[in-house]
Design a protein around this motif. Structure first.
Motif, short mmCIF file in Angstrom:
data_model
loop_
_atom_site.label_atom_id
_atom_site.label_comp_id
_atom_site.label_asym_id
_atom_site.label_seq_id
_atom_site.Cartn_x
_atom_site.Cartn_y
_atom_site.Cartn_z
N UNK A 179 20.80 -28.51 -4.10
CA UNK A 179 21.87 -28.18 -3.13
C UNK A 179 23.14 -28.98 -3.33
N UNK A 180 23.02 -30.21 -3.87
CA UNK A 180 24.21 -31.03 -4.08
C UNK A 180 24.94 -30.68 -5.37
N UNK A 181 24.45 -29.65 -6.08
CA UNK A 181 25.12 -29.20 -7.28
C UNK A 181 24.58 -29.78 -8.57
N UNK A 182 23.71 -30.79 -8.50
CA UNK A 182 23.16 -31.37 -9.73
C UNK A 182 22.16 -30.41 -10.35
N UNK A 183 22.10 -30.43 -11.66
CA UNK A 183 21.19 -29.56 -12.42
C UNK A 183 20.02 -30.38 -12.94
N UNK A 184 18.81 -29.90 -12.72
CA UNK A 184 17.61 -30.56 -13.23
C UNK A 184 17.19 -29.83 -14.49
N UNK A 185 17.10 -30.56 -15.58
CA UNK A 185 16.76 -29.93 -16.87
C UNK A 185 15.32 -29.43 -16.87
N UNK A 186 15.07 -28.26 -17.49
CA UNK A 186 13.68 -27.79 -17.63
C UNK A 186 12.79 -28.80 -18.36
N UNK A 187 13.40 -29.57 -19.27
CA UNK A 187 12.62 -30.58 -19.98
C UNK A 187 12.11 -31.66 -19.03
N UNK A 188 12.76 -31.81 -17.87
CA UNK A 188 12.32 -32.79 -16.88
C UNK A 188 11.34 -32.21 -15.87
N UNK A 189 11.61 -30.98 -15.38
CA UNK A 189 10.76 -30.49 -14.28
C UNK A 189 9.57 -29.65 -14.73
N UNK A 190 9.64 -29.03 -15.92
CA UNK A 190 8.49 -28.22 -16.37
C UNK A 190 7.24 -29.09 -16.59
N UNK A 191 7.35 -30.25 -17.29
CA UNK A 191 6.14 -31.10 -17.42
C UNK A 191 5.59 -31.57 -16.08
N UNK A 192 6.48 -31.85 -15.11
CA UNK A 192 6.02 -32.28 -13.79
C UNK A 192 5.31 -31.12 -13.09
N UNK A 193 5.85 -29.92 -13.23
CA UNK A 193 5.20 -28.75 -12.64
C UNK A 193 3.82 -28.52 -13.25
N UNK A 194 3.70 -28.77 -14.56
CA UNK A 194 2.39 -28.66 -15.22
C UNK A 194 1.43 -29.68 -14.64
N UNK A 195 1.88 -30.93 -14.50
CA UNK A 195 1.01 -31.99 -14.01
C UNK A 195 0.54 -31.72 -12.58
N UNK A 196 1.43 -31.23 -11.74
CA UNK A 196 1.10 -31.04 -10.33
C UNK A 196 0.40 -29.71 -10.06
N UNK A 197 0.41 -28.81 -11.04
CA UNK A 197 -0.19 -27.49 -10.84
C UNK A 197 0.77 -26.49 -10.23
N UNK A 198 1.98 -26.92 -9.85
CA UNK A 198 2.96 -25.99 -9.27
C UNK A 198 3.47 -24.97 -10.28
N UNK A 199 3.19 -25.21 -11.56
CA UNK A 199 3.62 -24.26 -12.58
C UNK A 199 3.01 -22.89 -12.34
N UNK A 200 1.81 -22.85 -11.73
CA UNK A 200 1.16 -21.57 -11.44
C UNK A 200 1.97 -20.78 -10.41
#
Length: 734
Positions: free
Chosen positions: A518-539
């Motif tokens: 919401x503040x306009x910052x962009x989160x790189x897929x290289x940063x959030x995709x591995x975290x989504x894999x680890x937490x299971x939210x990737x599903x």
């Protein structure tokens, strides 16, 4: 069935008890008490022989032997019934030499069956303890027998028949002692211990019958032998019943076994003490045999307990060793390693290593190869660590496919290539390595470094520094924000065109996920995709992407016609392929938005399906649904050509690293040339990724590539950008 014999045996024991109770108050024919006395052993013999038919091997042999032994007891009970019916008596009930011989033969056969029963191997300490237990029981039985013999002489004199009766009763008692000794001495037995314990009381039948003879002497229609024989049948039927039950498979508990075995000398000395006290109170003195036997018993108990303490000490050492060592590789365990790393006071280096592809190898080639690989890798680590630090090196298997090395100082530690010989297979594995050195918090820091190496495929080795802590905090923040972002709609999709050479006409798009806070910052897929894999939210995130892609595909079909785009690709991770609900997610999204399955392309990586299993089954099911399957970044994973046969692939996407080598040396272009040749021969399409220059595009066309994507043609665009390209293409065509 044994279950049928057992109720009859119970009824016979109850009936005999009632007859004895009634016989004390009223008279009846003296043969009446012999009906249960004959039927009881008959049920036991039948149960044993049935158990022999129902089993095989050592069990069959054992039950057959005890069945034959009980058959002799049955015949002896019939013979004794005949003796009672035909031989006049006044005093001791009649029992002929034929009857006594049959009892003795049955007892000897039972003892033989028990002694020939396998008992399993033992260490010399365990064997010595077992021998001492046998000696303790034997001496205790001998002391009791000396008192019994004296009592027997007082009651029945020294006539020939009395001597025969004494011999028979002692033989039966010996059988009971043999059963108890067998139970104690056997480490492993094909016969359940519960069955053996039910056989043990039968040995008391002989001495007990003579005691009952004197107690029932004033009622001639009652008989001590008849009183105990139904219970012989009952205990035998119970033994057969429990002998056929299959106990649940449980791991042995050595400490519990040895605690139970210590009861043997305690019970023996306790019983002997009671017996000695009774004799002294009744007679005022002990016989020479009783004094000598008691002294010998005390010596045996002392020796036995000393051996037990020694054995328990050895056992505790063994338990301690197993607690600190890995059972498979023989290396130190995680517990020992972490304690050693925490205890360092001088500079040390901790190296943590993870075998990246172990699960695929273990699933694909089998657990035997997987175990052999772990052993071979452990041996290599020991050898290399020993070369650098000698005996000061600590090498451990931390669990699964993770290993650790603790070295003094700051040595360089190179593991070498990942090629191993494992159970006849040449296995190549990639490694992730995390290193931390110093004195404080080494294990945790090395874990952070290993995690960083694992999450970044391009980095095999990561050495800990303070920036890892910052990245860890960043990951934790991302993990906390992921679900909120998914709920709030902070994710959106971009689409990168896939074009056809040589004219650059767009034929498809690849969807790419983006996250704007919401503040306009962009989160790189290289940063959030591995975290989504680890937490299971990737599903959950992947399900949203698939639905969004299908909705967008339907919108483009309505605006530009069904043939405007040949395919729309969506990336599916290894974690998603393991989700049993993925197939339903894809099918439901296609049906809900009215998109043909052939227009959807699912992009997967080689690593995700290399091991087969559920992931490959999911890909096969998607292919059968009509969805196209693309192997993304081909050539950078396992690169197994066999995968092109086992996996239903339609498209090969050639990785950018091979495109970068074009217009260079022939060696640099070799793989790109080989891949298009393989694809053509197998009827597959190839898509070259990462095309950034006109020269690369021209060279790819010369090599036979017809489909490419990259910044040279278009960067990832929002849906409106794809709309504009489709409208422009329509105008040019018009």
């Amino acid at each position: 069935m044994v279950a049928w014999f057992l109720p009859i045996a119970v009824v016979m024991a109850v009936a005999e008890t009632l007859l004895i109770v009634l016989g004390i108050r009223a008279g009846f024919p003296n043969l009446l008490v012999w009906v249960p006395a004959v039927v009881g052993p008959a049920m036991a013999a039948a149960a044993f022989l049935h158990a022999a038919k129902a089993t095989e091997g050592a069990l069959h042999t054992f039950w057959r032997r005890v069945g034959v032994a009980m058959s002799f007891v049955l015949v002896a009970s019939v013979s004794q019934t005949v003796d009672v019916a035909t031989i006049p008596f006044d005093g001791m009930p009649p029992i002929g030499s034929r009857t006594l011989s049959l009892y003795v033969i049955g007892t000897i056969l039972a003892i033989s069956a028990l002694l020939r029963l396998p008992g399993g191997g033992r260490s010399w300490r365990q064997l010595t303890t077992a021998v001492l237990d046998v000696a303790v029981v034997a001496v205790t039985a001998g002391i009791a027998a000396s008192q019994y013999v004296g009592w027997f002489m007082d009651r029945f004199g020294v006539s020939t028949s009395a001597w025969w009766l004494n011999i028979a009763m002692m033989a039966i008692a010996v059988a009971g002692v043999v059963v108890v000794v067998k139970i104690m001495a056997a480490r492993e037995s094909p016969v359940p211990r519960s069955a053996l314990w039910w056989l043990a009381p039968i040995g008391l039948a002989g001495p007990l019958s003579t005691v009952l003879m004197t107690l029932l002497k004033q009622w001639p229609h009652l008989n001590g032998s008849a009183a105990v024989l139904p219970f012989v049948g009952l205990f035998g039927a119970m033994a057969a019943h429990f002998g056929l039950k299959k106990p649940p498979q449980q791991r042995r508990k050595p400490l519990a076994i040895y605690r139970r075995s210590t009861a043997v000398p305690l019970v023996a000395t306790g019983l002997t003490s009671v017996l000695v006290a009774i004799v002294v109170l009744r007679t005022g003195h002990l016989s020479t045999v009783q004094v000598a036997g008691t002294a010998l018993l005390l010596l045996l108990v002392v020796a036995r307990q000393a051996m037990a303490l020694s054995e328990n000490s050895t056992l505790l050492d063994s338990v301690a060793h197993h607690a600190m060592h890995d059972e498979l590789t023989g290396l130190y365990s995680r517990r020992y390693f972490t304690a050693a790393a925490a205890a360092v006071t001088e500079p040390h280096t901790v190296v943590l290593i993870d075998l990246k592809d172990f699960r695929s190898i273990n699933d694909g080639l089998g657990p035997e190869v997987g175990d052999a690989l772990l052993i071979a890798f452990g041996q290599r680590l020991e050898s290399m660590a020993g070369e650098r630090a000698g005996a000061d090196a600590i090498v451990a298997r931390l669990g699964g496919d993770e290993f650790g090395v603790l070295l003094p100082g700051y040595p360089e530690f190179l593991i070498g290539d990942g090629s191993f010989e494992a159970a006849g297979h040449e296995v190549v594995v990639d490694l992730s390595i995390g290193i931390a050195d110093g004195t404080d918090d080494l294990f945790r820091r090395a874990e952070l470094a290993l995690r960083e190496a694992t999450l970044n495929p391009g980095q095999q080795l990561v050495r800990y520094d303070a920036s890892l802590e910052r990245r860890l905090t960043q990951r934790a923040t991302i993990a906390a924000d992921l679900r909120r972002a998914l709920t709030a709609g902070d994710f959106h999709l971009l689409y990168q065109p896939i074009v056809e050479l040589p004219d650059g006409r767009m034929t498809g798009v690849e969807s790419l996920i983006r996250w704007s806070r919401p503040d306009g910052t962009i989160v790189s897929p290289a940063d959030f995709i591995p975290v989504a894999e680890d937490t299971g939210l990737i599903v959950e995130l992947g399900a949203w992407i698939i639905d969004e892609v299908c909705a967008q595909a339907a919108a483009w079909r309505r605006r530009h016609g069904p043939d405007a785009l040949r395919s729309i690709a969506v990336n599916v991770s290894a974690r998603q392929l393991l989700d049993p609900g993925l197939m339903d997610v894809v099918a439901s999204a296609l049906a809900r938005h009215g998109v043909p399955a052939a227009q959807l392309t699912v992009e997967i990586t080689e690593t995700a399906v290399f091991g087969g299993g559920r992931a490959l089954a999911t890909v096969t099911a998607l292919s059968q649904l009509g969805v196209s399957i693309a192997l993304d970044d081909f050539g950078t994973g396992h690169s197994s050509l066999g995968l092109l046969r086992t996996c239903p692939v339609d498209i090969i996407k050639v990785d950018k690293s091979f495109v970068d080598g074009l217009n260079g040396t022939p060696q640099q272009e070799a793989i790109a040339i080989a891949l298009t040749g393989i694809a053509d021969s197998m009827g597959l399409r190839t898509v070259a990724e990462g095309v950034e220059t006109v020269e690369q595009a021209q060279r790819l066309f010369e090599l036979g590539y017809r489909f490419v994507q990259g910044f040279h043609f278009a960067r990832p665009l929002p849906p409106a950008g794809i709309d504009a390209m489709l409208e422009q293409a329509h105008k040019l065509a018009a």
